[in-house]
Design a protein around this motif. Structure first.
Motif, mmCIF file in Angstrom:
data_model
loop_
_atom_site.group_PDB
_atom_site.id
_atom_site.type_symbol
_atom_site.label_atom_id
_atom_site.label_comp_id
_atom_site.label_asym_id
_atom_site.label_seq_id
_atom_site.Cartn_x
_atom_site.Cartn_y
_atom_site.Cartn_z
ATOM 1 N N UNK A 92 0.830 -1.198 0.000
ATOM 2 C CA UNK A 92 0.000 0.000 0.000
ATOM 3 C C UNK A 92 0.865 1.249 0.000
ATOM 4 N N UNK A 93 0.707 2.051 -1.031
ATOM 5 C CA UNK A 93 1.312 3.384 -1.114
ATOM 6 C C UNK A 93 2.819 3.362 -0.846
ATOM 7 N N UNK A 94 3.549 2.604 -1.658
ATOM 8 C CA UNK A 94 4.997 2.505 -1.511
ATOM 9 C C UNK A 94 5.670 3.620 -2.317
ATOM 10 N N UNK A 95 6.551 4.356 -1.662
ATOM 11 C CA UNK A 95 7.322 5.418 -2.322
ATOM 12 C C UNK A 95 8.442 4.761 -3.135
ATOM 13 N N UNK A 96 8.482 5.035 -4.442
ATOM 14 C CA UNK A 96 9.502 4.412 -5.289
ATOM 15 C C UNK A 96 10.576 5.416 -5.713
ATOM 16 N N UNK A 97 10.627 6.558 -5.040
ATOM 17 C CA UNK A 97 11.594 7.583 -5.439
ATOM 18 C C UNK A 97 12.912 7.492 -4.682
ATOM 19 N N UNK A 98 12.960 6.720 -3.614
ATOM 20 C CA UNK A 98 14.158 6.690 -2.779
ATOM 21 C C UNK A 98 15.002 5.451 -2.971
ATOM 22 N N UNK A 115 9.113 6.911 -16.267
ATOM 23 C CA UNK A 115 7.736 7.145 -16.708
ATOM 24 C C UNK A 115 7.005 8.141 -15.807
ATOM 25 N N UNK A 116 7.713 8.703 -14.848
ATOM 26 C CA UNK A 116 7.106 9.687 -13.960
ATOM 27 C C UNK A 116 6.371 9.101 -12.777
ATOM 28 N N UNK A 117 6.576 7.821 -12.503
ATOM 29 C CA UNK A 117 5.889 7.189 -11.382
ATOM 30 C C UNK A 117 6.619 7.489 -10.079
ATOM 31 N N UNK A 118 5.855 7.722 -9.027
ATOM 32 C CA UNK A 118 6.443 8.062 -7.734
ATOM 33 C C UNK A 118 5.931 7.181 -6.590
ATOM 34 N N UNK A 119 4.702 6.690 -6.724
ATOM 35 C CA UNK A 119 4.123 5.867 -5.666
ATOM 36 C C UNK A 119 3.425 4.683 -6.324
ATOM 37 N N UNK A 120 3.342 3.566 -5.604
ATOM 38 C CA UNK A 120 2.705 2.378 -6.159
ATOM 39 C C UNK A 120 1.934 1.631 -5.074
ATOM 40 N N UNK A 121 0.775 1.143 -5.460
ATOM 41 C CA UNK A 121 -0.028 0.278 -4.611
ATOM 42 C C UNK A 121 -0.320 -0.984 -5.414
ATOM 43 N N UNK A 122 -0.123 -2.148 -4.816
ATOM 44 C CA UNK A 122 -0.367 -3.409 -5.505
ATOM 45 C C UNK A 122 -1.264 -4.286 -4.640
ATOM 46 N N UNK A 123 -2.322 -4.818 -5.265
ATOM 47 C CA UNK A 123 -3.323 -5.602 -4.549
ATOM 48 C C UNK A 123 -3.403 -7.014 -5.117
ATOM 49 N N UNK A 124 -3.510 -8.035 -4.270
ATOM 50 C CA UNK A 124 -3.595 -9.416 -4.765
ATOM 51 C C UNK A 124 -4.902 -9.672 -5.501
ATOM 52 N N UNK A 125 -4.847 -10.532 -6.514
ATOM 53 C CA UNK A 125 -6.029 -11.082 -7.166
ATOM 54 C C UNK A 125 -6.114 -12.547 -6.737
ATOM 55 N N UNK A 126 -7.260 -12.942 -6.222
ATOM 56 C CA UNK A 126 -7.393 -14.280 -5.651
ATOM 57 C C UNK A 126 -8.382 -15.136 -6.421
ATOM 58 N N UNK A 136 -1.842 -3.464 -10.018
ATOM 59 C CA UNK A 136 -0.918 -2.421 -9.586
ATOM 60 C C UNK A 136 -1.447 -1.052 -9.998
ATOM 61 N N UNK A 137 -1.508 -0.140 -9.040
ATOM 62 C CA UNK A 137 -1.936 1.243 -9.284
ATOM 63 C C UNK A 137 -0.698 2.130 -9.244
ATOM 64 N N UNK A 138 -0.423 2.788 -10.350
ATOM 65 C CA UNK A 138 0.769 3.620 -10.467
ATOM 66 C C UNK A 138 0.402 5.088 -10.252
ATOM 67 N N UNK A 139 1.054 5.696 -9.288
ATOM 68 C CA UNK A 139 0.786 7.098 -9.005
ATOM 69 C C UNK A 139 1.981 7.979 -9.274
ATOM 70 N N UNK A 140 1.722 9.235 -9.607
ATOM 71 C CA UNK A 140 2.780 10.209 -9.791
ATOM 72 C C UNK A 140 3.040 10.968 -8.510
ATOM 73 N N UNK A 141 3.846 12.033 -8.587
ATOM 74 C CA UNK A 141 4.067 12.865 -7.399
ATOM 75 C C UNK A 141 2.743 13.455 -6.920
ATOM 76 N N UNK A 142 2.589 13.584 -5.628
ATOM 77 C CA UNK A 142 1.342 14.133 -5.121
ATOM 78 C C UNK A 142 0.795 13.292 -4.000
ATOM 79 N N UNK A 143 -0.440 13.559 -3.609
ATOM 80 C CA UNK A 143 -1.022 12.833 -2.473
ATOM 81 C C UNK A 143 -1.225 11.362 -2.790
ATOM 82 N N UNK A 144 -1.220 10.555 -1.740
ATOM 83 C CA UNK A 144 -1.427 9.119 -1.904
ATOM 84 C C UNK A 144 -2.907 8.832 -2.097
ATOM 85 N N UNK A 145 -3.195 7.572 -2.460
ATOM 86 C CA UNK A 145 -4.586 7.164 -2.624
ATOM 87 C C UNK A 145 -5.322 7.216 -1.295
ATOM 88 N N UNK A 146 -6.543 7.707 -1.326
ATOM 89 C CA UNK A 146 -7.369 7.684 -0.125
ATOM 90 C C UNK A 146 -8.037 6.334 0.043
#
Length: 240
Positions: A92-98, A115-126, A136-146
């Motif tokens: 959940x909401x992993x910072x990939x910039x560091x 590709x400009x990605x800064x944060x990532x959330x990955x959820x299992x499919x069962x 996988x949800x790829x996020x850019x710079x900015x607030x995390x997913x609510x």
């Protein structure tokens, strides 16, 4: 704000893709990533799906670049989707910039950052309690997913996993029916050949089958092939 109508529309889209002929899990994956990207409002999305039983990993992404990265990550055995698919736990909401992310995923992170990605959330499919993939949800710079966005993503991922399971079940049933049909057809041909051989050679049906089996073995051919030759008039019955 996402409405119930939009969620329902995506559910219908996934169902339509699952029931369309010919059956193709790839269409479900494509609808999943594009639908969740719009519903959640993230920069992009990708998915890994490990087809149960054959080891194949199917991938999809919401852009040419993300499709390539997602496919390469599956081949590398690296990245958030691979980690979630193998461990069965969400990220959940992993910072990939560091540096920690670069150490964790040394090939995936540079490509993602390019590709400009800064944060990532990955959820299992069962599927039946087993983890068969990862969304996988790829996020850019900015607030995390609510939390509301995360819950929507989980819901959509669950729908897609159910559709993928349904497609696999239908394919398995069709394969079984085809196998049974082939076995029945082969049995009928063999019984017909036994009867013809029995009459022509003046032997019992059991003896006819012994002749048929012995001829097939000595010529290294399948009994069904010899039987088909007999019923279709291609075989010399006195040579058996």
């Amino acid at each position: 704000m996402v409405t119930d109508m939009e969620l329902a529309a995506l559910a219908v889209r996934l169902t339509d893709e699952a029931s369309a002929e010919p059956l193709d899990a790839g269409r479900i994956l494509a609808a999943l990533v594009e639908g969740v990207r719009r519903l959640v409002g993230t920069l992009g999305a990708g998915v890994h799906y490990a087809v149960p039983g054959d080891g194949e990993v199917r991938t999809e992404g919401t852009s040419t670049e993300l499709r390539a990265l997602t496919a390469d990550a599956a081949a590398w055995g690296e990245g958030p989707a691979h980690e979630v698919r193998t461990a069965g736990r969400p990220l959940i909401d992993v910072d990939v910039t560091g540096r920690p992310a670069r150490v964790r995923w040394p090939r995936w992170v540079p490509r993602a950052r390019a590709l400009g990605l800064a944060r990532v959330t990955a959820l299992p499919l069962s599927d039946g309690g087993a983890t068969v993939g990862a969304l996988v949800l790829h996020g850019g710079p900015g607030p995390s997913l609510g939390m509301p966005a995360l819950m929507r993503a989980r819901a959509v991922g669950g729908m897609a996993a159910d559709m993928l399971s349904l497609v696999r079940e239908v394919e398995r049933n069709r394969s079984l029916v085809a196998q049974l049909d082939h076995a029945l057809t082969s049995r009928v041909v063999i019984e017909q050949a036994k009867g013809m051989l029995s009459v022509r050679r003046g032997v019992s049906v059991d003896e006819a089958f012994t002749l048929l089996r012995g001829y097939a073995r000595s010529h290294r051919r399948k009994i069904t092939e010899i039987a088909a030759d007999i019923t279709e008039g291609r075989a010399d019955l006195h040579a058996l």
